[in-house]
Design a protein around this motif. Structure first.
Motif, PDB file in Angstrom:
ATOM      1  N   SER A 521       0.843  -1.188   0.000  1.00 52.26           N
ATOM      2  CA  SER A 521       0.000   0.000   0.000  1.00 52.26           C
ATOM      3  C   SER A 521       0.877   1.236   0.000  1.00 52.26           C
ATOM      4  O   SER A 521       2.048   1.195   0.382  1.00 52.26           O
ATOM      5  CB  SER A 521      -0.921   0.008   1.231  1.00 52.26           C
ATOM      6  OG  SER A 521      -0.151   0.145   2.418  1.00 52.26           O
ATOM      7  N   ILE A 522       0.304   2.341  -0.421  1.00 55.26           N
ATOM      8  CA  ILE A 522       1.051   3.601  -0.451  1.00 55.26           C
ATOM      9  C   ILE A 522       1.515   3.982   0.946  1.00 55.26           C
ATOM     10  O   ILE A 522       2.607   4.511   1.142  1.00 55.26           O
ATOM     11  CB  ILE A 522       0.169   4.716  -1.051  1.00 55.26           C
ATOM     12  CG1 ILE A 522       0.011   4.505  -2.553  1.00 55.26           C
ATOM     13  CG2 ILE A 522       0.750   6.096  -0.783  1.00 55.26           C
ATOM     14  CD1 ILE A 522       1.304   4.600  -3.327  1.00 55.26           C
ATOM     15  N   GLN A 523       0.698   3.656   1.962  1.00 55.31           N
ATOM     16  CA  GLN A 523       1.024   4.066   3.326  1.00 55.31           C
ATOM     17  C   GLN A 523       2.355   3.508   3.808  1.00 55.31           C
ATOM     18  O   GLN A 523       3.103   4.168   4.513  1.00 55.31           O
ATOM     19  CB  GLN A 523      -0.100   3.640   4.285  1.00 55.31           C
ATOM     20  CG  GLN A 523      -1.385   4.456   4.154  1.00 55.31           C
ATOM     21  CD  GLN A 523      -2.132   4.185   2.864  1.00 55.31           C
ATOM     22  OE1 GLN A 523      -2.039   3.080   2.310  1.00 55.31           O
ATOM     23  NE2 GLN A 523      -2.862   5.168   2.373  1.00 55.31           N
ATOM     24  N   ASN A 524       2.655   2.248   3.434  1.00 54.34           N
ATOM     25  CA  ASN A 524       3.919   1.675   3.905  1.00 54.34           C
ATOM     26  C   ASN A 524       4.914   1.486   2.771  1.00 54.34           C
ATOM     27  O   ASN A 524       5.870   0.746   2.887  1.00 54.34           O
ATOM     28  CB  ASN A 524       3.666   0.333   4.611  1.00 54.34           C
ATOM     29  CG  ASN A 524       2.842  -0.597   3.756  1.00 54.34           C
ATOM     30  OD1 ASN A 524       2.924  -0.527   2.532  1.00 54.34           O
ATOM     31  ND2 ASN A 524       2.053  -1.454   4.381  1.00 54.34           N
ATOM     32  N   PHE A 559      -3.428   0.542  -8.095  1.00 57.44           N
ATOM     33  CA  PHE A 559      -4.871   0.501  -7.893  1.00 57.44           C
ATOM     34  C   PHE A 559      -5.299   1.505  -6.824  1.00 57.44           C
ATOM     35  O   PHE A 559      -6.422   1.469  -6.353  1.00 57.44           O
ATOM     36  CB  PHE A 559      -5.314  -0.915  -7.486  1.00 57.44           C
ATOM     37  CG  PHE A 559      -5.019  -1.949  -8.524  1.00 57.44           C
ATOM     38  CD1 PHE A 559      -5.850  -2.124  -9.611  1.00 57.44           C
ATOM     39  CD2 PHE A 559      -3.885  -2.748  -8.424  1.00 57.44           C
ATOM     40  CE1 PHE A 559      -5.565  -3.076 -10.574  1.00 57.44           C
ATOM     41  CE2 PHE A 559      -3.595  -3.702  -9.385  1.00 57.44           C
ATOM     42  CZ  PHE A 559      -4.442  -3.863 -10.460  1.00 57.44           C
ATOM     43  N   GLU A 560      -4.393   2.373  -6.464  1.00 59.91           N
ATOM     44  CA  GLU A 560      -4.638   3.398  -5.447  1.00 59.91           C
ATOM     45  C   GLU A 560      -5.392   4.568  -6.073  1.00 59.91           C
ATOM     46  O   GLU A 560      -4.948   5.145  -7.063  1.00 59.91           O
ATOM     47  CB  GLU A 560      -3.305   3.878  -4.869  1.00 59.91           C
ATOM     48  CG  GLU A 560      -3.401   5.018  -3.885  1.00 59.91           C
ATOM     49  CD  GLU A 560      -4.080   4.620  -2.596  1.00 59.91           C
ATOM     50  OE1 GLU A 560      -5.096   5.251  -2.273  1.00 59.91           O
ATOM     51  OE2 GLU A 560      -3.608   3.685  -1.928  1.00 59.91           O
ATOM     52  N   GLU A 561      -6.542   4.926  -5.510  1.00 60.94           N
ATOM     53  CA  GLU A 561      -7.364   5.996  -6.070  1.00 60.94           C
ATOM     54  C   GLU A 561      -7.186   7.322  -5.345  1.00 60.94           C
ATOM     55  O   GLU A 561      -7.676   8.352  -5.802  1.00 60.94           O
ATOM     56  CB  GLU A 561      -8.844   5.588  -6.046  1.00 60.94           C
ATOM     57  CG  GLU A 561      -9.137   4.375  -6.930  1.00 60.94           C
ATOM     58  CD  GLU A 561     -10.591   3.972  -6.903  1.00 60.94           C
ATOM     59  OE1 GLU A 561     -11.357   4.613  -6.167  1.00 60.94           O
ATOM     60  OE2 GLU A 561     -10.960   3.015  -7.619  1.00 60.94           O
ATOM     61  N   ASP A 562      -6.501   7.313  -4.192  1.00 60.62           N
ATOM     62  CA  ASP A 562      -6.263   8.567  -3.477  1.00 60.62           C
ATOM     63  C   ASP A 562      -5.184   9.372  -4.181  1.00 60.62           C
ATOM     64  O   ASP A 562      -4.359   8.826  -4.921  1.00 60.62           O
ATOM     65  CB  ASP A 562      -5.850   8.285  -2.031  1.00 60.62           C
ATOM     66  CG  ASP A 562      -6.977   7.636  -1.236  1.00 60.62           C
ATOM     67  OD1 ASP A 562      -8.143   7.870  -1.595  1.00 60.62           O
ATOM     68  OD2 ASP A 562      -6.676   6.898  -0.278  1.00 60.62           O
ATOM     69  N   ALA A 587      -5.464   5.727 -11.472  1.00 61.33           N
ATOM     70  CA  ALA A 587      -4.761   6.337 -10.342  1.00 61.33           C
ATOM     71  C   ALA A 587      -4.954   7.857 -10.345  1.00 61.33           C
ATOM     72  O   ALA A 587      -5.149   8.476 -11.394  1.00 61.33           O
ATOM     73  CB  ALA A 587      -3.272   5.999 -10.394  1.00 61.33           C
ATOM     74  N   ALA A 588      -4.888   8.448  -9.169  1.00 57.86           N
ATOM     75  CA  ALA A 588      -5.110   9.892  -9.034  1.00 57.86           C
ATOM     76  C   ALA A 588      -3.813  10.651  -9.293  1.00 57.86           C
ATOM     77  O   ALA A 588      -3.222  11.257  -8.393  1.00 57.86           O
ATOM     78  CB  ALA A 588      -5.650  10.204  -7.643  1.00 57.86           C
ATOM     79  N   ILE A 589      -3.336  10.638 -10.531  1.00 60.60           N
ATOM     80  CA  ILE A 589      -2.155  11.403 -10.914  1.00 60.60           C
ATOM     81  C   ILE A 589      -2.545  12.362 -12.032  1.00 60.60           C
ATOM     82  O   ILE A 589      -3.430  12.057 -12.835  1.00 60.60           O
ATOM     83  CB  ILE A 589      -0.972  10.505 -11.334  1.00 60.60           C
ATOM     84  CG1 ILE A 589      -1.326   9.687 -12.579  1.00 60.60           C
ATOM     85  CG2 ILE A 589      -0.570   9.573 -10.210  1.00 60.60           C
ATOM     86  CD1 ILE A 589      -0.163   8.872 -13.104  1.00 60.60           C
TER      87      ILE A 589
END
Length: 935
Positions: A521-524, A559-562, A587-589
């Motif tokens: 995940s993006i968080q880690n 697959f991260e949408e934030d 993705a939110a880019i």
């Protein structure tokens, strides 16, 4: 196993030796030596893999395999690093060639070649040491892995034959169906194949049918034979003869003990010639088995039956071969039955009743099982031994992948499901494992998957066939083996989306080391320190994750949408210099950094459904890029440097406008300033703007195109486009749009249309249908939008032999359409939309005999039901919408016309628009209408 890593390394090095001999000067022989070592090691791995389903690997083997996998990846890294350096060096030389002496050039080249030669020699040395290790520890080909500490495995599938009736749930309907097929039907011998994913209960179902009184009393003699993957034909035939004799209370001839295969077949055939027999061939894997053994069974008229259970549709005798071959695809257990089975196992002491506090969690766990009795029973059995504590249940549900490996109660699930994986040829294994890159329950676009496989290097070239066609064949094979599930099929029967069963996905994740992929995940992300060649970045990941700093990933799927930090996005392109696949779909880019030009190994780049507006000029440096997907992004113009991408096979870019009603402006094409003719490897190009005549003229150089969508075509450029199209002998799909709905499409000048064309979509005004349309003998789908034809188009279209889908959207201005007898023999889908002048629709008997889906509307002048609709015997779905009130009222039962009394229609939708412009449903509602239809 490291087989995938080794295969990829070999398949990567061999073409390199041929194509890059100049680049590998001085180290060519060393690279060839590495290839030879890897070939030797692969032979061991293939042999070991063939035994893996019945053996556990020892720690010695696991350690050796891990080292081998890492060395294979090291080989790829070393070569790619060198190629990257060589490319940069060449680029610098081009800029400074006028200022640097040749001696200095030579010195600059010498150092990296010296370094690469040294590293290659080290790799060769390590591979030889690795080979020595497995010979030293007794791992050479021919010895069982069990000989070095493995543990034998007892096949849990055998329990399927011993399950009591009270333990079986939800088989009433399929059991009744199979019994009917066995004891009724033709007196001719029949072959019935029960097909489904491993663990679905095929053997259990067939055993209950086989043991039923209706079956045992119907046949003279019977035999149950378990075939498996490692059968011996002579032993099977001998066992079959003995069992037939036993059920007849007779002794089998002693001579069969010494008979060879041919004699055994003759003996069996002679014995069964005058008997009504039933034989079960359980667990078939070999596609050639039936073709070989069928001559041992006499084709008598006694009503004999042969039942096959298999996981693969390719193994089952095809219904196309004979009317007496029948394939029954066993469906997953419905949720209601799944819960019943789960409660039986877990809450045995509570009489199979689930306490209220566990209902929601039980449902969540059962849904993960996806109707697979094997998984339901195993997980339920484990939970029955644990305390009823919700935290324990949560923990199990969220860590199934690891539990499969460590928990003896669950180990049977991956082992049984893994049999299908082990049976795959090596070229399909990496493709199958790649499904682990996608989130759970994710609907995977098949075309996207195929392009990713190609970029990863999983697909081998075959003479006369494109990589895409080879990959499609691979996907079809996985579907036929029931390892991949079809989710969505289009109007012409092509699979559009697919997925894998949740339990099969857990098996894939347990084998994720083979492709060295990690889900993070993006968080880690920043703390990830494991080696990972492939990264799947997802939100809401519950798995313990680490990361990437010491790794050199080759693939990223996002697959991260934030919203992603700009520094992180840039970091992908700056830090991962050996990247080959980057998929940011959804993705939110909102930007693509210019550093993308440094990724010279990049083959696949997707910015689909992102907010990226501009592509940097540095994109022109990506000489290995094969896929550039910009669909539904905000990119409206591509830089001229795009013309340098000579290996580009797929270029898709357009902007969808969902805020306006469907019209010719709903999709905005991308503009390519110039140089499109240099992209001679292109196979798919859409949607591009026909902004000038020179652009259209360049299109004729694209001789490999399979799909072309071109927009904003002016009338005066139609002749030039026709000239270009005549050169595209491989074209399968063509979509042409004019500058407006009033602009005429001038397409009459094409004498020889693309011979393989399957899909044709024309958006714009047509004076008449182009005269070349009747020559489209392979076309399966035609769509005409805003064509406003004055002549009835059916007179031309009805003779097309392969047409399966037809859509006319404002495609006809006349008052009558007539579907004549014998016309549209293959048509399955018909949509007639926005035909404002139509007041009469006639369907002759014998027209459209295969039509399944029929849509009409709006048609403001059509006041009565199409005459002859009762002749459509295959119709399943019928939809009328935005019809005049008179039309709707004419359908009101019981005064409605007789054609409603057809029992094969599965769904009916009616919508009409009142004067207040509101949509209202049909007065009696769909369910009542269907009940009326069936009565």
């Amino acid at each position: 196993m490291a087989e995938s890593a080794v295969n990829l390394a070999i398949e990567y090095l061999v073409p390199l030796l041929v194509q890059e001999a100049r680049l590998l000067k001085g180290i060519h022989d060393e690279v060839a030596s590495i290839t030879g070592e890897l070939e030797f090691i692969r032979s061991f791995l293939n042999d070991a893999d063939a035994r893996a389903e019945k053996e556990d690997k020892s720690n010695v083997v696991k350690t050796w395999v891990k080292q081998l996998r890492e060395e294979a990846y090291h080989i790829e890294d070393v070569i790619d690093e060198y190629i990257l350096h060589f490319a940069k060096q060449t680029h610098r030389q081009r800029r400074s060639i006028c200022f640097l002496p040749n001696v200095f050039h030579f010195t600059m080249k010498l150092k990296p070649r010296h370094v690469i030669a040294s590293e290659i020699r080290d790799i060769n040395k390590k591979l030889k040491e690795t080979r020595d290790k497995f010979e030293r520890y007794g791992l050479e080909k021919g010895r069982s892995i069990n000989d070095v500490g493995g543990v034998s495995w007892h096949d849990p599938r055998l329990k399927s034959l011993l399950i009591e009736e009270a333990e079986v749930v939800g088989i009433e309907s399929p059991r009744a169906k199979l019994i009917e097929l066995l004891v009724e039907g033709p007196t001719k011998s029949m072959v019935i194949s029960v097909v489904g994913i491993g663990g679905l209960g095929k053997t259990t179902l067939v055993k209950k049918v086989y043991d039923s009184e209706k079956v045992t009393t119907h046949f003279d003699c019977q035999a149950w034979i378990t075939v498996t993957q490692s059968y011996k034909m002579e032993d099977l035939l001998r066992e079959m003869i003995q069992k037939f004799y036993e059920t007849m209370m007779e002794c089998a001839p002693k001579e069969i003990d010494t008979m060879k295969e041919t004699s055994l077949m003759e003996e069996l055939k002679q014995y069964l010639r005058e008997k009504r027999y039933i034989v079960i061939l359980d667990d078939l894997w070999d596609t050639e088995f039936w073709g070989h053994v069928k001559c041992a069974f006499p084709e008598n008229n006694k009503g004999s039956r042969i039942v096959i259970t298999t996981r693969s549709e390719d193994v089952a005798p095809s219904e196309k071969e004979s009317p007496f071959y029948y394939v029954y695809k066993l469906p997953p257990l419905p949720l209601e039955n799944s819960l019943e089975l789960f409660y039986k196992k877990v809450f045995q002491h509570e009489g199979g009743h689930c306490p209220l506090g566990f209902v929601e969690m039980s449902r969540s766990i059962v849904e993960r099982c996806g109707g697979l009795p094997l998984a339901i029973v195993a997980i339920g059995g484990l939970l029955s031994t644990k305390e009823k504590v919700q935290s324990e249940w949560h923990k199990l549900r969220d860590s199934l992948s690891s539990e499969f490996e460590i928990n003896s109660c669950l180990r049977s699930i991956p082992r049984i499901l893994s049999l299908s994986y082990h049976d795959l040829p090596h070229n399909l294994k990496a493709c199958f494992l790649y499904f682990g890159m996608f989130p759970e329950d994710y609907s995977i676009n098949c075309a996207r998957l195929i392009r990713l496989w190609i970029a990863e290097g999983f697909i081998k070239e075959k003479q006369g066939i494109t990589l895409e066609e080879v990959a499609q064949d691979y996907l079809d094979k996985l579907i036929h083996r029931n390892l991949v599930q079809v989710e969505d099929v289009d109007s012409i029967g092509k699979t559009r989306t697919c997925r894998v069963h949740d339990m099969m996905r857990e098996v894939i994740l347990s084998k994720s080391e083979e492709l060295s992929f990690r889900t993070i995940s993006i968080q880690n992300f920043s703390s990830f320190d494991k080696i990972a060649r492939r990264l799947s970045i997802q939100a809401n990941i519950n798995t313990p994750l680490e990361g990437i700093t010491s790794s050199q990933p080759r693939s990223i799927i996002m697959f991260e949408e934030d919203k992603l930090p700009k520094s992180l996005v840039t970091g992908f392109f700056v830090n991962f210099k050996l990247m080959k696949t980057m998929d940011f779909e959804g993705a939110a880019i909102d930007y693509l950094p210019r550093e993308v030009g440094n990724l010279i190994h990049l083959r696949y780049l997707s910015l689909r459904e992102t907010k990226v507006q501009k592509i940097p000029k540095s994109i022109g440096k990506l000489h290995n890029l094969e896929t550039l997907d910009l669909k539904c992004s905000h990119v409206s113009i591509l830089p001229v440097e795009i013309s340098g991408l000579r290996k580009l096979r797929y270029l898709a870019a357009y902007i969808e406008n969902h805020e306006v009603e469907l019209n010719i402006e709903s999709r905005r094409a991308v503009m390519i300033p110039s140089g499109i003719g240099h992209l001679e490897s292109l196979q798919k190009l859409f949607t591009v703007e026909a902004h000038n005549a020179s652009f259209i003229a360049e299109l004729e150089k694209l001789r490999q195109l399979r799909k072309l969508e071109i927009a904003k075509l002016k009338r005066e450029d139609g002749m030039a486009l026709c000239t270009a199209l005549e050169k595209m002998s491989h074209l399968r799909s063509l979509d042409i749009s004019s500058t407006s709905e009033e602009e005429i499409l001038e397409l009459q000048s094409m004498s020889f249309p693309p011979p393989l064309l399957q899909t044709l979509c024309l958006n714009g005004r047509l004076v008449k249908l182009p005269e070349w349309i009747p020559k489209l003998k392979n076309v399966v789908r035609i769509e005409l939008f805003w064509s406003s034809l004055l002549d009835d188009p059916l007179k031309v279209l009805q003779a097309l032999p392969c047409l399966m889908s037809l859509q006319l959207h404002d495609g006809y201005s006349g008052e009558q359409l007539h579907f004549e007898e014998g016309g549209f023999q293959k048509l399955k889908v018909l949509e007639l939309k926005n035909l404002g002048g139509l007041n009469s629709l006639i369907i002759d008997e014998g027209a459209m005999p295969l039509l399944e889906e029929f849509v009409i509307g709006p048609a403001s002048q059509l006041k009565e039901v199409p005459f002859g609709i009762k002749h459509l015997k295959s119709l399943k779905s019928l939809e009328f919408y935005d019809m005049p009130r008179e039309f709707v009222l004419s359908l009101q039962p019981p005064e409605g016309p007789e054609f409603w009394k057809v029992k094969h229609i599965l769904s009916v939708d009616f919508w009409y628009r009142t004067q207040a412009e509101n949509y209202e449903g049909y007065d009696i509602g769909e369910s009542e209408l269907l009940e009326y239809l069936r009565n």
